[in-house]
Scaffold this active site. Structure first.
Site, PDB file in Angstrom:
ATOM      1  N   HIS A 150       0.846  -1.187   0.000  1.00 20.73           N
ATOM      2  CA  HIS A 150       0.000   0.000   0.000  1.00 20.73           C
ATOM      3  C   HIS A 150       0.885   1.240   0.000  1.00 20.73           C
ATOM      4  O   HIS A 150       1.931   1.269   0.673  1.00 20.73           O
ATOM      5  CB  HIS A 150      -0.927  -0.005   1.216  1.00 20.73           C
ATOM      6  CG  HIS A 150      -1.963  -1.085   1.132  1.00 20.73           C
ATOM      7  ND1 HIS A 150      -2.248  -1.735  -0.041  1.00 20.73           N
ATOM      8  CD2 HIS A 150      -2.784  -1.621   2.060  1.00 20.73           C
ATOM      9  CE1 HIS A 150      -3.210  -2.622   0.174  1.00 20.73           C
ATOM     10  NE2 HIS A 150      -3.544  -2.580   1.446  1.00 20.73           N
ATOM     11  N   LYS A 557     -12.827   5.585   8.089  1.00 19.69           N
ATOM     12  CA  LYS A 557     -13.106   6.739   7.223  1.00 19.69           C
ATOM     13  C   LYS A 557     -14.607   6.990   7.116  1.00 19.69           C
ATOM     14  O   LYS A 557     -15.062   8.131   7.018  1.00 19.69           O
ATOM     15  CB  LYS A 557     -12.509   6.487   5.840  1.00 19.69           C
ATOM     16  CG  LYS A 557     -12.773   7.573   4.820  1.00 19.69           C
ATOM     17  CD  LYS A 557     -11.924   7.336   3.584  1.00 19.69           C
ATOM     18  CE  LYS A 557     -12.348   8.255   2.451  1.00 19.69           C
ATOM     19  NZ  LYS A 557     -13.419   7.722   1.639  1.00 19.69           N
TER      20      LYS A 557
END
Length: 890
Positions: A150, A557
């Protein structure tokens, strides 16, 4: 405090030395004027944090004015000076961690290091856990580390390699009595490395390819993890005997290494079927080479002659079979290994690996036929030969003459197989649904993602035919939410011919990844539906377990830290219960990031905070981005990381982790759910419901510049769109850059304040903090984020946003103050992190050096948005520098 300062004195010494050498390099390379400017900026940044408030404000204003007048051509060297300084500070801190671990391991140390395996075994013994139960738990312990690429590793590999060499030089200064000449040579070498560090571009010229990321990930396995995993059983045995006073006995390494890199198709169009196949070949080729090198070294050691050591009949019979199966090798090796049967056996084993390697290399050019019959196809064949060697050495009285090295090689093969790391594939669930629909008679054409999945599964079938299931046997479905998602992937796997008729199951595990709040809550019902499907149930029973991944990033999130934490805890409890009711072993896979907002935090505390029974089927977690360098860049760091992980998992397996009574936990969970709902409402009202928020976020953070930073092959968004399509990593990265780190605390203060107002609420919260490891881990992580944040600097970023967003920023400031106040009231701290003075000192020492880069980044963003020139390069340098200073990106 005095004792701690004495312990940290060597760290300060190293930082002063490296800082002095950097100063000399700056004067030499850039001139005295730049050095003086950098020192003035540093002085003002320090004054901004010390003395009376009026003086602090004056220093901040003067610092901002100095940087406002700074020509753009001077901005780059100033940023680079602070950025390189932090790379050196990070290096010194890593080295100091190793130094402290060695001090604890010394004979003079009165107690083992906190979190070490020895400390874990001692705590189990003190809790009354008998040695036999610990042995049994170690035999069934399963830990899988899945390495990902990532996009969070901001430092180039070439710079990391220079830092690794400097680490060796610092270690030489610590552990060797250097002569004056050797000391001067050591200093000169350090200075050379710092100079080349300064003369090397910090920014990649272009984004790394997927192949680059594969090489980067495998470096950690080849250079560090392979050896550490091979020695892990010896470390377990040593620590166990120190604690229990009796031998542990034979235990295999409990750790396995997997990787997503080159197999993760979630939002990355560069992971094509061809790239996937190339990755599988790269894994196998590099794994075979590593094993060949290991066997060659082993052959140099096992030089026993039949004149002095008697080979077992089993070994001699195997050599006869080898000679028949490998006649060319027999002709070549025969004269060179006469009378040395162990070395002769190892040379035949090398040949089998070499044949497998030649076949892999031929596949790349399209010249490969069938795998030669003499080549190793699976790890089991190599393990059988290593076991034979071990038995023959024991019979030849050579247990002290090479057996240990053979056993280490065996552990390496157990942990890594023939391919360095087992590859895993990940695709969006919607791709599997589209692909499965296209397989129906008259079905619609598959989407591009569905077409790619079907092609990847074809490549996977070919790889398993060559190398067996361990090549790749996991398919993760991101954004899964229904049983139909899983069954669609299962249908695609069957269609691809990935099926074992003998066992009656697929040769690939389908792993749903529940990420958002709704999916986490629905996950247990998804499992119940799957287990009620007769064909899928037969498959799971034959496979031995159902793996489920829980995502820490997108949930945070979506609903904020508290609500995501509650949902993840609730889901793990319910998933475990659903699987237990169905009689299916469950393996939970934790998709953790490095930042607190994405499930990060101290590894051992995070594992100990998991619900009861959550690791019964094994512990599996991702290791991401810059975490690899922090945790695995050097052997000692990797060993410490492995100890911390195992030290968290083992008490769980023995049900010996600290936890409240069942009745208290029910009370605590109900209270936390209330906190989570209050936090969710506060977070959602800001991030998703206030129309001004997106404008503030885009203007008050460098999120657009982050998208341009070439640190990973994967785009910052899954697909075109707004905030909803932005990945969690750049979301957190952006808030870390502007020093607010909002995802790590927003909504927590409102939740704590509201709950504390209830009758008995404040007392209950304090009891939860004392008695419930899960709640303590959440609050301690929030405390760390608050200590790292700087709302005064974040306010400078917010001033870049339109005036219409000012009321929203004031709301954020109020929540930050509220959260600080409520957290300190809960923990009883006068200052944040009073209970962790080491981390408190580290942050307070770092912040003044990060501040100038933040001030300068604000100024560069202002100039760029006023279209006053090209500021892309210095802005990217500021992103790199602040990431190094904060020790965190996404």
């Amino acid at each position: 405090m005095a004792r701690v300062r004495a312990v940290d004195q060597p760290l300060r010494r190293d930082v002063r030395l490296l800082g002095r050498l950097l100063g000399e390099v700056l004067v030499e390379q850039e001139g005295q004027d730049l050095f003086d400017l950098e020192e003035d900026v540093r002085r003002l940044a320090i004054q901004r944090r010390r003395g009376p408030m009026a003086g602090r404000r004056a220093s901040a204003a003067e610092l901002a004015e100095v940087l406002k007048r700074l020509p753009v051509e001077k901005a780059e060297p100033v940023l680079r000076a602070f950025s390189v300084y932090f790379q050196l500070v990070n290096l010194a801190e890593q080295h100091h961690r190793i130094r402290r671990a060695r001090a604890h391991a010394s004979v003079e140390s009165p107690s083992p290091q906190r979190g070490s395996l020895e400390a874990t075994f001692l705590s189990l013994k003190d809790a009354g856990i008998p040695a036999a139960r610990v042995r049994e738990a170690l035999h069934r312990m399963q830990v899988t580390l899945t390495l990902t690429a990532h996009p969070t590793q901001a430092v180039r590999r070439t710079l990391l390699e220079k830092l690794y060499r400097m680490a060796g030089l610092l270690e030489e200064r610590d552990r060797c009595e250097l002569t004056p000449r050797e000391s001067a040579e050591n200093l000169e070498s350090l200075r050379e490395e710092i100079t080349t560090l300064w003369q090397t571009d910090e920014l990649r010229r272009e984004r790394p390819t997927v192949g680059d990321e594969v090489k980067n990930i495998l470096w950690y396995v080849e250079e560090v993890l392979a050896e550490q995993l091979s020695e892990l059983p010896e470390l377990l045995e040593w620590a166990f005997e120190r604690a229990y006073g009796e031998p542990l006995g034979s235990v295999d390494t409990p750790v396995r290494v997997h990787s997503w890199v080159g197999g993760d198709m979630d939002g990355n169009p560069l992971v094509t079927p061809e790239v996937f196949a190339d990755t599988l070949r790269a894994h196998r080729a590099r794994g075979l080479r590593l094993l060949m090198n290991g066997l060659e070294r082993l052959g140099g050691m096992l030089s026993q002659s039949v004149r002095h050591a008697e080979p077992s009949p089993e070994l001699l019979a195997s050599l006869e079979r080898d000679a028949e199966q490998l006649p060319e090798a027999e002709q070549r090796l025969g004269p060179r290994t006469v009378g040395e049967p162990w070395r002769r056996k190892l040379r035949f084993m090398e040949e089998r690996l070499h044949q497998a390697l030649r076949h892999v290399l031929a596949q790349r050019t399209g010249d490969a036929g069938a795998l030669p019959p003499g080549a190793y196809r699976t790890p089991e064949a190599l393990l059988a030969d290593l076991d034979l060697l071990a038995r023959s050495l024991e019979q030849a009285k050579a247990t002290k003459a090479g057996l240990r090295q053979v056993l280490r090689m065996r552990e390496r093969v157990l942990a890594l197989g023939l391919s360095l790391a087992e590859l895993e594939a990940r695709v969006p669930a919607e791709d599997a649904v589209s692909a499965a629909a296209s397989l129906e008679p008259g079905g619609p054409a598959p989407s591009d993602g569905g077409k790619r999945l079907l092609a990847v599964l074809d490549r996977l079938r070919e790889a398993q035919a060559e190398a067996g299931e361990p090549a790749c046997r996991t398919l993760i479905l991101s954004m899964a939410s229904t049983a139909e998602d899983v069954l669609a992937a299962f249908k695609c796997i069957q269609h691809a011919g990935l099926w074992d008729e003998k066992r009656g199951c697929a040769t690939v595990d389908v792993v749903p990844l529940f990420e958002q709040l709704g999916a986490l809550d629905a996950g247990p019902d998804v499992l119940r539906t799957l287990f009620a499907n007769a064909e899928y149930r037969r498959h799971v029973d034959a496979r031995g377990a159902q793996e489920v991944m829980v995502g820490y990033s997108d949930s945070g999130k979506e609903v904020g830290l508290l609500a995501a934490s509650a949902a993840l805890y609730r889901a793990q409890v319910a998933l475990t219960r659903a699987a237990k009711e169905a009689g299916v072993p469950l393996r939970l896979f934790h998709g953790r990031g490095e930042s607190v907002a994405r499930g990060g935090g101290p590894a051992q505390e995070a594992i100990l905070a998991l619900p009861q029974g959550a690791v019964a089927g094994g512990y599996k977690a991702t290791e991401q981005g810059e975490a690899l360098d922090h945790k695995y860049a050097r052997p000692e760091l990797a060993r410490r990381t492995l100890e911390l992980i195992l030290g968290g998992v083992l008490p769980h397996l023995l049900d010996a982790q600290p936890r409240p009574s069942e009745e208290d936990e029910q009370t605590f969970r109900a209270a936390f759910d209330t906190l989570a709902e209050t936090g969710r409402v506060a977070y959602r009202s800001l991030v998703w419901e206030d129309p001004r928020f997106l404008e503030l976020f885009m203007a008050a953070t460098p999120v657009e510049e982050i998208a341009a930073l070439p640190i990973g092959s994967r785009p910052s968004k899954r697909k075109a769109g707004g905030l909803e399509s932005l990945r969690a990593i750049p979301w957190v990265f952006a808030w870390t850059q502007n020093r607010a780190i909002l995802p790590g605390w927003y909504g927590v203060g409102s939740a704590l304040e509201d709950f504390a107002k209830k009758p008995g609420g404040a007392a209950l919260l304090k009891r939860m903090y004392r008695q419930w490891p899960f709640f303590k881990a959440v609050i301690d992580n929030v405390t760390m984020v608050l200590a790292k944040s700087d709302m005064a600097i974040a306010g400078r970023y917010a001033a870049l946003a339109p005036a219409s967003t000012r009321p929203l920023w004031r709301l954020i400031q109020q929540e930050h103050r509220r959260t600080r106040k409520q957290v300190k009231r809960l923990t009883g701290e006068q200052r944040l992190l009073d209970h962790n003075p080491q981390l408190q000192r580290a942050i307070s020492l770092r912040n003044p050096y990060v501040d100038p880069m933040s001030f300068l980044q604000v100024e560069l963003l202002r100039r760029k948005r006023e279209a006053a020139g090209d500021f892309d390069r210095p802005l990217l340098l500021s992103l790199n520098g602040i990431a190094a200073g904060m020790r965190n990106t996404g």
